[in-house]
Design a protein around this motif. Structure first.
Motif, PDB file in Angstrom:
ATOM      1  N   ASN A 192     -10.889  -3.116   2.122  1.00 11.06           N
ATOM      2  CA  ASN A 192     -12.045  -2.368   1.639  1.00 11.06           C
ATOM      3  C   ASN A 192     -11.572  -1.003   1.163  1.00 11.06           C
ATOM      4  OD1 ASN A 192     -14.127  -0.087   2.487  1.00 11.06           O
ATOM      5  ND2 ASN A 192     -15.311  -1.863   1.857  1.00 11.06           N
ATOM      6  N   LEU A 193     -12.003  -0.604  -0.047  1.00  7.98           N
ATOM      7  CA  LEU A 193     -11.604   0.668  -0.622  1.00  7.98           C
ATOM      8  C   LEU A 193     -12.824   1.565  -0.799  1.00  7.98           C
ATOM      9  CD1 LEU A 193      -9.250   2.341  -1.872  1.00  7.98           C
ATOM     10  CD2 LEU A 193     -10.000   1.470  -4.097  1.00  7.98           C
ATOM     11  N   TYR A 238      -9.634  -4.978  -8.889  1.00  9.19           N
ATOM     12  CA  TYR A 238      -8.766  -4.179  -8.024  1.00  9.19           C
ATOM     13  C   TYR A 238      -8.246  -5.022  -6.866  1.00  9.19           C
ATOM     14  CZ  TYR A 238      -7.364  -0.710  -4.558  1.00  9.19           C
ATOM     15  OH  TYR A 238      -6.667  -0.010  -3.595  1.00  9.19           O
ATOM     16  N   TYR A 239      -9.126  -5.750  -6.205  1.00  8.23           N
ATOM     17  CA  TYR A 239      -8.731  -6.544  -5.046  1.00  8.23           C
ATOM     18  C   TYR A 239      -7.884  -7.745  -5.458  1.00  8.23           C
ATOM     19  CZ  TYR A 239     -12.246  -3.632  -2.821  1.00  8.23           C
ATOM     20  OH  TYR A 239     -12.959  -2.549  -2.364  1.00  8.23           O
ATOM     21  N   GLU A 243     -14.133   5.281  -2.278  1.00  4.71           N
ATOM     22  CA  GLU A 243     -13.804   6.370  -3.201  1.00  4.71           C
ATOM     23  C   GLU A 243     -14.771   7.527  -2.978  1.00  4.71           C
ATOM     24  OE1 GLU A 243     -12.564   6.699  -7.837  1.00  4.71           O
ATOM     25  OE2 GLU A 243     -14.539   5.836  -7.427  1.00  4.71           O
ATOM     26  N   THR A 286     -18.299   2.488  -2.037  1.00  8.70           N
ATOM     27  CA  THR A 286     -17.333   1.407  -1.873  1.00  8.70           C
ATOM     28  C   THR A 286     -16.986   0.821  -3.235  1.00  8.70           C
ATOM     29  OG1 THR A 286     -18.211   0.866   0.309  1.00  8.70           O
ATOM     30  CG2 THR A 286     -16.920  -0.827  -0.803  1.00  8.70           C
ATOM     31  N   SER A 290      -4.698   6.281   2.851  1.00  5.21           N
ATOM     32  CA  SER A 290      -5.435   7.041   1.847  1.00  5.21           C
ATOM     33  C   SER A 290      -4.467   7.723   0.895  1.00  5.21           C
ATOM     34  CB  SER A 290      -6.342   8.079   2.509  1.00  5.21           C
ATOM     35  OG  SER A 290      -5.563   9.078   3.137  1.00  5.21           O
ATOM     36  N   VAL A 331       0.830  -1.202   0.000  1.00  5.23           N
ATOM     37  CA  VAL A 331       0.000   0.000   0.000  1.00  5.23           C
ATOM     38  C   VAL A 331       0.870   1.261   0.000  1.00  5.23           C
ATOM     39  CG1 VAL A 331      -1.669   1.305   1.361  1.00  5.23           C
ATOM     40  CG2 VAL A 331      -1.974  -1.138   1.051  1.00  5.23           C
ATOM     41  N   LEU A 350      -9.125   8.308  -2.080  1.00  7.16           N
ATOM     42  CA  LEU A 350      -9.233   6.861  -1.916  1.00  7.16           C
ATOM     43  C   LEU A 350      -8.820   6.504  -0.491  1.00  7.16           C
ATOM     44  CD1 LEU A 350      -7.650   5.597  -5.274  1.00  7.16           C
ATOM     45  CD2 LEU A 350     -10.072   5.943  -4.746  1.00  7.16           C
ATOM     46  N   THR A 351      -9.696   5.841   0.236  1.00  4.82           N
ATOM     47  CA  THR A 351      -9.428   5.437   1.620  1.00  4.82           C
ATOM     48  C   THR A 351      -9.477   3.916   1.698  1.00  4.82           C
ATOM     49  OG1 THR A 351     -10.459   7.461   2.439  1.00  4.82           O
ATOM     50  CG2 THR A 351     -10.113   5.691   4.019  1.00  4.82           C
ATOM     51  N   LEU A 352      -8.354   3.322   2.062  1.00  2.00           N
ATOM     52  CA  LEU A 352      -8.228   1.863   2.104  1.00  2.00           C
ATOM     53  C   LEU A 352      -8.147   1.401   3.548  1.00  2.00           C
ATOM     54  CD1 LEU A 352      -6.192  -0.374  -0.236  1.00  2.00           C
ATOM     55  CD2 LEU A 352      -5.834  -0.630   2.217  1.00  2.00           C
ATOM     56  N   TYR A 363       0.001   5.446  -1.012  1.00  2.00           N
ATOM     57  CA  TYR A 363      -0.918   5.716   0.094  1.00  2.00           C
ATOM     58  C   TYR A 363      -0.124   6.175   1.319  1.00  2.00           C
ATOM     59  CZ  TYR A 363      -4.767   3.430  -2.400  1.00  2.00           C
ATOM     60  OH  TYR A 363      -5.742   3.109  -3.309  1.00  2.00           O
TER      61      TYR A 363
END
Length: 229
Positions: A112-113, A152-153, A115, A146, A81, A60, A93-95, A65
């Motif tokens: 979990n991401l 992506y994952y 946007e 979400t 983020s 990450v 973007l907050t992960l 991030y």
């Protein structure tokens, strides 16, 4: 147009309006939650949680991030983020990631991401006011959701899998270095005992003294005899 024709036209118009309203109304978001095991947000790793946690953080951070929160007490989790600015639009973007033990020797990871898109509006002075008044721009949230794209994952978990061997070697090297430093540290002398008891020890007096005689009290002189007349 006859009365029958007018009624027929009205009925068709009402039916068309109802159909358009039904098509434009989306189902509630909570109906998408099935609470099934597995899914795009979850992945199993065949290594201990501390190895998975380190590898996930490195992946990450390498992507740009920034860590905002981290908890290693109850569970290994962190929040990171990053932002992208395009004109007056700011995308955040907050992960969120969580790593825990599984029933065996491995670990499970959840990611979990979120946007969120924010728009900065230029100030608009009210009519009749100076142009310099109310010069502060306003920021409003345009949307937030979400990310459910499984691709992506899949890419993120695949990158974590490739990072696991290096993370495991780093943890093993750090553990070996800490153990070597502990072994090389000089041993501290035993602390002096604070027990001042004299059990089993006979103490001799430092100065020998003799008993002094008791003081003598002088006797009073005899009273003289009274002479006869």
């Amino acid at each position: 147009m006859t009365v029958r024709g007018c009624l027929k036209t009205c009925v068709l118009a009402l039916a068309l309006s109802a159909a358009l309203a039904a098509c434009s109304t989306s189902p509630p978001v909570y109906k998408e939650d099935g609470f099934v095991r597995g899914g795009a947000f979850e992945h199993h790793f065949n290594v201990p949680p501390d190895v998975t946690f380190l590898a996930m953080k490195k992946i990450v951070l390498r992507q740009g991030y920034a860590l905002e929160q981290q908890d290693c007490r109850q569970q290994q989790s962190f929040v990171a983020s990053r932002q992208r600015q395009q004109g007056n639009t700011n995308t955040v973007l907050t992960l969120s990631a969580v790593v825990m033990h599984d029933a065996g020797q491995g670990s499970n990871g959840w990611v979990n991401l979120q946007e969120s898109v924010f728009v900065t509006d230029a100030p608009k002075p009210a009519a009749g006011t100076a142009a310099s008044a109310n010069t502060h721009p306003s920021v409003r949230k345009q949307r937030g959701e979400t990310v459910v794209d499984s691709g992506y994952y899949d890419n993120l978990f695949a990158a974590v899998e490739r990072e696991l061997p290096l993370a495991q070697r780093e943890l093993e090297a750090a553990k070996a270095a800490a153990q070597a430093a502990a072994e090389a540290a000089p041993a501290l002398p035993p602390a002096a005992s604070s027990d001042t008891s004299t059990s089993g020890v006979v103490l001799e007096p430092l100065i020998q003294t003799e008993a002094l005689p008791a003081p003598t009290v002088p006797e009073p002189p005899p009273v003289p005899a009274q002479l006869a007349p």
